[in-house]
Design an enzyme around this catalytic site. Sequence first.
Site, short mmCIF file in Angstrom:
data_model
loop_
_atom_site.label_atom_id
_atom_site.label_comp_id
_atom_site.label_asym_id
_atom_site.label_seq_id
_atom_site.Cartn_x
_atom_site.Cartn_y
_atom_site.Cartn_z
CG ASP A 229 4.15 -2.79 2.10
OD1 ASP A 229 4.95 -2.86 1.14
OD2 ASP A 229 3.82 -1.71 2.63
NE ARG A 315 -1.64 0.42 -8.01
CZ ARG A 315 -0.63 1.22 -7.62
NH1 ARG A 315 0.58 0.71 -7.40
NH2 ARG A 315 -0.81 2.51 -7.42
#
Length: 329
Positions: A229, A315
């Site tokens: 990330d 998502r």
Amino acid sequence: MDLKGRDFLKLLDFTTEEIAYLLDLAADLKEKKKKGIPVDTLRGKNVALIFEKTSTRTRCAFEVAAHDLGMGTTYLDPSGSQIGKKESIADTARVLAGMFEGIEYRGFGQDIVEELARYANVPVWNGLTNEFHPTQMLADFLTIREHFGHLEGIRLTYMGDARYNMGNSLMVACAKMGMHFTACTTAKYFPEEGLVAQCREIAAQTGGSITLTEDVDAGTKDRDVVYTDVWVSMGEPDEVWEERIRELSPYQVNRAVMENAGEKAIFMHCLPAFHDMDTKIGAQMGERFAVNEMEVTDEVFESPQSLVFQEAENRMHTIKAVMLATIGE
Ligand code: CP
Ligand code: NVA
């Protein structure tokens, strides 16, 4: 499985079976969407989407999923509401609960979304806090399951800032699903001890494990998933960039890391990613600190091992499952 009325604030609140159920529901909703079979059983309902930090994926996922389910959405942007400035969380919760069937919240402390949920008598969903990003976990685990066919026993290594929302959430999610989680980073960025201990207890029940290591070679050897990330998260001050680049550069996901992980390993990233200098902040920071890639090289990001766009699409399907299950029909 009845999740009607439940909040979705962090995966620690859910059992392994409940998480598996949400993944199954998401897979089913994804298949139906691909076949053009509508699932709009929440027609006439409405959800509020509060974003105190910016977003592309989470906002779009909630909006598209809500529309697919037949619902209306109201988006409250980082500057466009009274929350926290002129109106308390407790009051906001009770106002919104009177108009909406569910509330999404993206913001800062986990305590804020927990408080919102305490005062709202409709489901509240955490769209990212400093501590946790639970809807991202469902998308990630659906992606891993689609690729490998199962979750149990999967070895996942997270590199970078493992003490923030993504590192914490992946450690919890892996523990819950019987997976082997490794945080491979400098010790300063290991997840907080209390959470590590809690996850080790969960992993002992599920057959998973939690490993913390500073050793890149050992931490990335024979892995199924290598995850990273951004090194500086939303809401953190610009001053930390220099330190992060210096301290986390040894934990960049690059060709050597992926070769060590093995050719069957996949690369994942919640996105957005700094993999080249094509973004405003990436270019600024790259020039200032003389780097042209950060947490992941462009080569790995664009490689066939990278599943980041499948992950991003998921998502929407997983957030749809969370809304459908918790609002109920
Ligand atoms: N992964 C993720 O949460 O992306 P956004 O910040 O664009 O919502
Ligand atoms: N750690 C990142 C995740 C973005 C999806 C952030 O909080 O900015």
